[in-house]
Design an enzyme around this catalytic site. Structure first.
Site, PDB file in Angstrom:
ATOM      1  N   ASP A   1      45.296  -1.098  45.822  1.00 52.44           N
ATOM      2  CA  ASP A   1      44.975  -0.799  44.436  1.00 52.44           C
ATOM      3  C   ASP A   1      46.209  -1.157  43.606  1.00 52.44           C
ATOM      4  O   ASP A   1      47.295  -1.375  44.153  1.00 52.44           O
ATOM      5  CB  ASP A   1      44.620   0.685  44.313  1.00 52.44           C
ATOM      6  CG  ASP A   1      44.398   1.117  42.880  1.00 52.44           C
ATOM      7  OD1 ASP A   1      43.654   0.420  42.163  1.00 52.44           O
ATOM      8  OD2 ASP A   1      44.972   2.147  42.477  1.00 52.44           O
TER       9      ASP A   1
ATOM     10  N   ASP B   1      47.173   0.140  39.686  1.00 52.94           N
ATOM     11  CA  ASP B   1      47.730   1.252  38.912  1.00 52.94           C
ATOM     12  C   ASP B   1      47.735   2.536  39.739  1.00 52.94           C
ATOM     13  O   ASP B   1      46.704   2.941  40.279  1.00 52.94           O
ATOM     14  CB  ASP B   1      46.906   1.477  37.641  1.00 52.94           C
ATOM     15  CG  ASP B   1      46.838   0.237  36.771  1.00 52.94           C
ATOM     16  OD1 ASP B   1      47.643   0.127  35.836  1.00 52.94           O
ATOM     17  OD2 ASP B   1      45.978  -0.630  37.039  1.00 52.94           O
TER      18      ASP B   1
ATOM     19  N   ASP C   1      45.329   5.252  45.427  1.00 51.69           N
ATOM     20  CA  ASP C   1      45.722   6.605  45.029  1.00 51.69           C
ATOM     21  C   ASP C   1      44.557   7.472  44.586  1.00 51.69           C
ATOM     22  O   ASP C   1      44.770   8.623  44.192  1.00 51.69           O
ATOM     23  CB  ASP C   1      46.750   6.540  43.892  1.00 51.69           C
ATOM     24  CG  ASP C   1      46.112   6.113  42.572  1.00 51.69           C
ATOM     25  OD1 ASP C   1      45.477   5.038  42.549  1.00 51.69           O
ATOM     26  OD2 ASP C   1      46.241   6.851  41.577  1.00 51.69           O
TER      27      ASP C   1
END
Length: 221
Positions: free
Chosen positions: A16, A18, A172
């Site tokens: 991922d 951000d 995240d």
């Protein structure tokens, strides 16, 4: 399947963007506040922004606006993109040790799948000197569906001719973990990012430091 057997098979690592590779919260917050500055809506701080990110910019704006403002969605989205495109890396930085970790994982094929638009994702990676580490970068507009749909991951696996069994994804948020599960690949939840650790409960592994990714996919080879 044992951890040793899993990591011995890994060929592709998907990241991922951000909250996993980069901390972009301040620049996104600034773009949000620019886009709503004439609406009378209250400005956001970084913590409030973090609650909204993860599903792409269009969805971020939809979640931001009260029902009475939804008719202005396209105008506010346009203002957001106008500002954000010119301020992508004013404050955005890679998390500590990201570059070192990517260097140490150079024998693996690596890709980014973000729900941020592909052109913005690539521009950010380029300007942070990270783009060279990745074989492919996909954004929320690269395929017909976005994470948590498996479509972007399946598209990537087909493009690179790599099987799900040889792939792991690091992210995240539960969106990343669900996308991995839906695509039949293993997942690594990073707890240093934007989302609370409890949202990563379905991940196969949890790490609180990007350097520990090396242990999961490399050190046990």
């Amino acid at each position: 399947m044992t951890l040793l057997y899993l990591v011995s098979m890994v060929k592709l690592i998907i990241f991922d963007l951000d909250g996993t590779l980069i901390d972009s919260a301040q620049d996104i917050t600034n773009a949000i506040n620019y886009s709503i500055k004439d609406t009378g809506l209250p400005f956001l701080n970084n913590e409030q922004t973090i609650q909204l990110v993860g599903e792409g910019i269009s969805r971020l704006i939809e979640k931001l606006l009260p029902p009475a403002f939804l008719e202005h969605r396209d105008e506010i989205l346009s203002r957001f993109l106008e500002y954000y495109s010119s301020h992508l890396v004013d404050n955005t930085k890679p998390y500590p040790f990201v570059k070192d970790t990517l260097d140490n994982l150079k024998t693996f094929t690596k890709a980014v799948i973000s729900n941020k638009r592909e052109c913005l994702s690539k521009e950010i990676l380029q300007r942070l000197d990270l783009l060279e580490y990745f074989d492919t970068v996909l954004g929320g507009d690269s395929t017909e569906e976005r994470k948590p749909s498996p479509v972007p991951i399946v598209y990537l696996l087909n493009k690179l001719s790599i099987s799900p069994e040889m792939t792991v994804m690091a992210g995240d948020s539960n969106i990343d973990i669900k996308a991995a599960i839906n695509a039949g690949i293993r997942s690594i939840g990073v707890t240093y990012g934007y989302k609370p650790e409890e949202s990563l409960k379905d991940a196969d592994f949890l790490i609180d430091d990007i350097r520990k990714l090396e242990y999961v996919v490399h050190k046990l080879l």
